[in-house]
Design a protein around this motif. Structure first.
Motif, PDB file in Angstrom:
ATOM      1  N   UNK A   1      -9.796   4.760  -1.711  1.00 14.95           N
ATOM      2  CA  UNK A   1      -8.847   5.347  -0.757  1.00 14.95           C
ATOM      3  C   UNK A   1      -7.879   6.326  -1.414  1.00 14.95           C
TER       4      UNK A   1
ATOM      5  N   UNK B   1     -12.435   7.936  14.042  1.00 17.34           N
ATOM      6  CA  UNK B   1     -12.191   9.218  13.386  1.00 17.34           C
ATOM      7  C   UNK B   1     -12.206  10.360  14.403  1.00 17.34           C
TER       8      UNK B   1
ATOM      9  N   UNK C   1       0.833  -1.202   0.000  1.00 16.54           N
ATOM     10  CA  UNK C   1       0.000   0.000   0.000  1.00 16.54           C
ATOM     11  C   UNK C   1       0.872   1.258   0.000  1.00 16.54           C
TER      12      UNK C   1
ATOM     13  N   UNK D   1     -16.385   3.814  13.547  1.00 16.27           N
ATOM     14  CA  UNK D   1     -16.553   5.246  13.266  1.00 16.27           C
ATOM     15  C   UNK D   1     -15.972   6.141  14.369  1.00 16.27           C
TER      16      UNK D   1
ATOM     17  N   UNK E   1     -11.055   5.722   5.004  1.00 18.68           N
ATOM     18  CA  UNK E   1     -11.094   4.268   5.112  1.00 18.68           C
ATOM     19  C   UNK E   1     -10.375   3.619   3.925  1.00 18.68           C
ATOM     20  N   UNK E   2      -9.781   2.455   4.164  1.00 20.53           N
ATOM     21  CA  UNK E   2      -9.105   1.768   3.059  1.00 20.53           C
ATOM     22  C   UNK E   2     -10.138   0.976   2.259  1.00 20.53           C
ATOM     23  N   UNK E   3     -10.417   1.435   1.062  1.00 21.34           N
ATOM     24  CA  UNK E   3     -11.303   0.724   0.148  1.00 21.34           C
ATOM     25  C   UNK E   3     -10.879   1.064  -1.280  1.00 21.34           C
ATOM     26  N   UNK E   4     -11.741   0.790  -2.237  1.00 19.65           N
ATOM     27  CA  UNK E   4     -11.316   1.045  -3.621  1.00 19.65           C
ATOM     28  C   UNK E   4     -11.212   2.536  -3.961  1.00 19.65           C
TER      29      UNK E   4
ATOM     30  N   UNK F   1      -2.981   1.147  12.148  1.00 16.23           N
ATOM     31  CA  UNK F   1      -2.188   0.081  12.797  1.00 16.23           C
ATOM     32  C   UNK F   1      -0.819  -0.011  12.129  1.00 16.23           C
TER      33      UNK F   1
ATOM     34  N   UNK G   1      -7.081   3.905   7.134  1.00 17.97           N
ATOM     35  CA  UNK G   1      -7.155   2.623   7.839  1.00 17.97           C
ATOM     36  C   UNK G   1      -8.273   1.716   7.351  1.00 17.97           C
ATOM     37  N   UNK G   2      -8.106   0.459   7.667  1.00 10.67           N
ATOM     38  CA  UNK G   2      -9.135  -0.553   7.394  1.00 10.67           C
ATOM     39  C   UNK G   2     -10.167  -0.551   8.507  1.00 10.67           C
ATOM     40  N   UNK G   3      -9.790   0.055   9.618  1.00 15.30           N
ATOM     41  CA  UNK G   3     -10.617  -0.021  10.815  1.00 15.30           C
ATOM     42  C   UNK G   3     -11.975   0.599  10.552  1.00 15.30           C
ATOM     43  N   UNK G   4     -13.023  -0.198  10.822  1.00 15.31           N
ATOM     44  CA  UNK G   4     -14.368   0.263  10.488  1.00 15.31           C
ATOM     45  C   UNK G   4     -15.013   1.116  11.588  1.00 15.31           C
TER      46      UNK G   4
ATOM     47  N   UNK H   1     -10.133  11.384   7.908  1.00 11.85           N
ATOM     48  CA  UNK H   1     -10.171   9.952   8.165  1.00 11.85           C
ATOM     49  C   UNK H   1     -10.529   9.267   6.847  1.00 11.85           C
TER      50      UNK H   1
END
Lengths: 135, 786
Positions: A119, A101, A16, A98, A114-117, A66, A93-96, A112
């Motif tokens: 990001x 943040x 990443x 909420x 989130x790690x997704x498509x 992390x 982060x991948x951490x969901x 904040x």
């Protein structure tokens, strides 16, 4: 006079980390064609390496939550606030959760992501917004 | 035609004039000064003629003095000097006459000098004669002459007593001598006086000559001085007037430059102002469109929502038909809004095409299904012909649908009988790319060449009355054209009035390596999951609150309502709430702010309540802001009942609704790496793509090894962390199956599930991971080989 911006990426995931640095570089390359911008991107796998380079006028940091060895973005945020208070930080982060943040915001993070498509797209948007705000 | 001179031309002309003036003045001044200088040189040059004349005159004076001194003193020295000076004077005089032969006056002077010398010679001679008339000598001479005649009778008479001197004779002789002497002396004196008088005359003449000569010389000097003075004066006048002229020209030049700079400055300012104004206008337009879109979508939400609710209830045939009309009109209205927004986005350059794998033949079939209803009551048949080998391509399915829907919609609108054919043909495919030719042929009213020329212009239709007869904003075809341009595609239209129209679109697509695209189909909602939950609806618009209440109450969900963020926080503090549906734009406190405040509450049972934002603000940055505020999901207005229920269900299941598309519960997640996506992420940079494959292989192998070691040690905390770290990598490679497994490992470790369950999960996942690593190695070899 051209604007100078220093961006650091701290993520212990080398995949990443590489990808984010590459994408940001592409984005800034395109962005600097229309805006006079001089930029530098530094990527770090370990927080210690980031700390050593904080004094060099880092303006934006993309910070993974992390970071391995029980180190989290909060530990890093504390260190950053000691060394460089004038820095815009986005937690990636991948951490969901909420709540995360808000916790990171209270330690000085300003976004904040989130790690997704989306990001990297959002990270570039954050950088663009920060550059616009700063200059 | 008189053309206004440009600034540069004005400058050139003035500089040329100044240069010419400077040149003329320089030439004139040079000539004047040369002239003056030559006069001055001439004037200041020693007057040799005058000097030499003066020398001659001095010599003449000397001669005069010598002669006169000799006459007085009878000194032979004076006579000697006289003779030598005369000799020299004659030479000099001759030389002057030869040197200054042009001056004829010098001959006169020479004559005068010669005259004077003659006079002086005569004077000397006279003096010598006078000398010779000495009495005693004369007497002796007389006696001698008598003796010769009288055998020295006189001497004998005087000195020889023996010869007694005749006293009378001597007296007589002496008297004679005296008389003679007196006569000679008188004569000589008379002659001398005459000579002196003549000498005086000659001297006077010489003096006159010298005076005249001097006067002439003075006049000459005066003339030269006057000429010099005139030359200097005229040069000064010319210089002053030229300087003034140059100064004036320079002032004009300066004024022109200052005016130009000022006008340039004002042009720049005006341009800057215009630019700012245009930017402001563009921002205002964008803001206006966004606001309008939001403002239209909000009431439309109530309209479409309630229509949906009514349609779901018991209705008679007529009512159902009427409701369908209202539904169709609402959809049309939304379509127009989307068109306006699309155009605005295209114009501002903000519209970017998505690059995702999609099934193009399915898109065509979907289009047929969605437009068939439009052909109702029309004697028109819609045919679809597909001739493709590569169905799954990479592109933007929504935009190609928008293009074809616009064209198909028009074909349907303008075709009253006959047929419409939508065909798709694949042309010249290669390994990576294919060309798709979309063709829409109708037997409609067609267009004249003039109409064809402007049919793709914004807000224009075939003819003005078309709008009245067929409706429409005229935006559809303009957007279509621009969307095709965005695809780097080509568009050709052939049409004949009253015969029909054929439109061909050629777009090139990369071929996807995916075997199939999972279709997203909504499954029945898990009613049990929703039952007896309490949901807080926060919206300032009463219709929207009512609509959501109607949807939720049907599913036995308890609802609470609030009209703004402040009320929402109060409700959260006062009641047990399972989920919040939060509008964003509200008075007093908006949804984002309220979400932030709720997350900041100290009570953990309150600050964790899932929040779903429902908003008509659907731009990417709006969604980013909601996410940053810590909300769990987002629903765009206008929404349908199922959209709301699915999103709520997703959130209750603990899924973040911002998760990637592959994570949809109805989609079978893939375990395979999407190398195309990775290439795309690498911007098709071959070197970087190779680096990324290496990084993936190394870091994944390292993590797999670490996962095995931690599993052996039953260190679930570390397993969770490693799984978490690996998730992002697989997410970016679109291997959602593996990503979900890693999430499950992380989750199970955190809730302390038995280690044997975790082991099964880890082992299973590691097999899949190893498989992807092998695939990555193969891809790496392929890339490196060629």
């Amino acid at each position: 006079m051209s604007k100078r911006i220093n961006i650091s990426v701290l993520d212990d995931n080398p995949f990443f980390n590489n990808l984010a640095s590459f994408r940001i570089n592409n984005f800034l390359e395109e962005y600097s064609q229309n805006n006079t911008l001089d930029y530098r991107i530094m990527s770090f796998l370990h927080p210690e390496d980031l700390y050593q380079n904080l004094g060099s006028g880092t303006n934006i940091i993309l910070l993974d939550y992390y970071l391995g060895d029980s180190t989290t973005a909060i530990d890093v945020l504390k260190k950053i606030s000691e060394k460089n208070k004038d820095c815009s930080i986005a937690i990636v982060t991948q951490k969901d959760d909420p709540k995360l943040s808000f916790i990171t915001r209270s330690y000085g993070a300003s976004a904040f992501i989130p790690k997704d498509d989306k990001t990297l797209e959002r990270a570039c948007y954050f950088i663009e917004k920060t550059i616009t705000k700063r200059f | 035609m008189i053309r206004k001179l440009s600034f540069i031309n004005k400058i050139y002309i003035i500089i040329a004039i100044i240069a010419m003036i400077i040149l003329a003045v320089s030439m004139f001044t040079y000539s004047k000064f040369s002239n003056t200088l030559s006069i001055l040189t001439e004037t200041t040059k020693p007057d040799y003629e005058s000097i030499r004349i003066q020398t001659v005159l001095n010599r003449l004076n000397k001669i005069d003095n010598n002669a006169k001194s000799y006459v007085i003193t009878q000194s032979k020295d004076y006579l000697k000097n006289f003779k030598s000076n005369v000799k020299e004077l004659k030479l000099k005089s001759k030389k002057i006459i030869t040197d200054f032969s042009s001056n004829t006056n010098l001959l006169v002077l020479d004559t005068l000098i010669n005259n004077k010398i003659n006079v002086l010679n005569q004077l000397i001679l006279t003096q010598d004669l006078k000398e010779n008339t000495d009495g005693l000598s004369n007497i002796i001479r007389e006696i001698n002459s008598n003796n010769k005649s009288d055998k020295n009778k006189i001497w004998n008479k005087i000195f020889h007593s023996k010869n007694k001197v005749n006293k009378d004779e001597v007296e007589r002789i002496v008297n004679n001598v005296k008389n003679n002497e007196t006569l000679i002396k008188d004569t000589l004196i008379t002659h001398e006086i005459k000579l002196l008088s003549e000498d005086k005359n000659i001297s006077n003449k010489i003096t006159d000559f010298i005076s005249r000569f001097e006067i002439k010389e003075k006049e000459k000097l005066l003339n030269n001085a006057s000429a010099n003075s005139y030359a200097i004066e005229s040069s000064r006048v010319i210089l002053i007037s030229s300087s003034i002229l140059i100064l004036i020209m320079l002032i004009i030049l300066m004024i022109i430059i200052i005016r130009y700079v000022n006008s340039n400055k004002s042009y720049k300012l005006a341009l800057q102002k215009e630019k700012e104004y245009a930017e402001k206008l563009a921002r205002t337009k964008e803001q206006f469109l966004a606001t309008m879109s939001h403002e239209i979508r909000t009431p439309m939400n109530a309209v479409t929502g309630f229509i949906e609710q009514i349609a779901l209830g018991p209705l008679n045939e007529e009512q159902r038909s009427q409701i369908e009309i209202v539904q169709k009109s609402s959809e049309d209205l939304l379509y127009i809004i989307n068109d306006i927004l699309s155009l605005s986005k295209i114009e501002s350059g903000k519209l970017k095409l998505e690059k995702t794998s999609f099934n193009i033949t399915e898109t065509i079939h979907d289009l047929k299904n969605s437009t068939t209803s439009l052909l109702r009551n029309k004697p028109v048949t819609l045919n679809v012909n597909i001739d493709t080998k590569n169905d799954i391509v990479i592109g933007d399915p929504y935009r190609i649908k928008q293009i074809l829907l616009n064209l198909l919609g028009n074909a349907i609108k303008f075709t009253h009988k006959g047929s419409i054919t939508l065909s798709l043909k694949e042309l010249k495919p290669n390994i990576d790319k294919t060309n798709m030719l979309f063709k829409i042929t109708d037997t409609g009213i067609g267009m004249t060449p003039e109409q064809l020329d402007k049919v793709f212009n914004t807000y224009e239709q075939g003819e003005t009355k078309t709008e009245r007869a067929y409706g429409g904003t005229g935006l559809g075809l303009s957007i279509t054209k621009r969307l095709i341009d965005l695809h780097d595609g080509s568009l050709t239209v052939k049409s004949k009035k009253n015969e029909g129209t054929t439109i061909e679109i050629l777009i090139s697509y990369p071929i996807s390596k995916k075997a199939e695209i999972p279709t997203e189909k909504q499954q029945p909602v898990n009613k049990k999951l929703l039952q007896d939950k309490t949901i807080l609806i926060v919206d300032d618009e009463p219709f929207n609150r009512q609509l959501l209440e109607a949807i939720l109450n049907k599913k036995n969900i308890h609802t609470l309502t609030a009209t703004n963020g402040i009320e929402a926080i109060e409700q959260v503090n006062n009641y047990h709430i399972d989920l919040i549906l939060m509008d964003n734009y509200m008075p007093q406190m908006n949804g984002t702010e309220a979400s932030i405040k709720i997350r900041e509450l100290k009570d953990d049972t309150k600050n964790n309540i899932p929040i779903i934002v429902i908003s008509a603000a659907v731009e990417n940055n709006d969604v980013s802001n909601y996410m940053s505020a810590g909300v769990n999901g987002f629903i765009a207005k206008p929404f349908k009942e199922l959209d709301v229920l699915y999103k709520i269900e997703q959130v209750f299941e603990g899924k973040n609704s911002f998760e990637p598309k592959g994570k949809h519960k109805n989609e079978k997640p893939s375990n395979k790496i999407d190398f195309d996506n990775l290439k795309k992420l690498c911007n098709n940079d071959q070197d970087f793509y190779t680096d990324m494959l290496n990084t993936f292989i190394e870091s994944t192998s390292e993590s797999s090894l670490a996962l095995k070691k931690k599993l052996a040690r039953k260190d679930t905390e570390s397993i969770a962390k490693i799984a978490h770290k690996m998730k992002a990598t697989f997410g970016h490679l679109e291997a959602f199956g593996i990503m979900n497994n890693l999430s499950a490992i992380e989750k199970n470790c955190k809730i302390d599930k038995p280690i044997h369950i975790i082991k099964v999960l880890v082992d299973d996942t590691l097999d899949q991971v190893n498989e992807t690593v092998n695939l990555a190695k193969q891809e790496l070899n392929t890339v490196q080989d060629g």
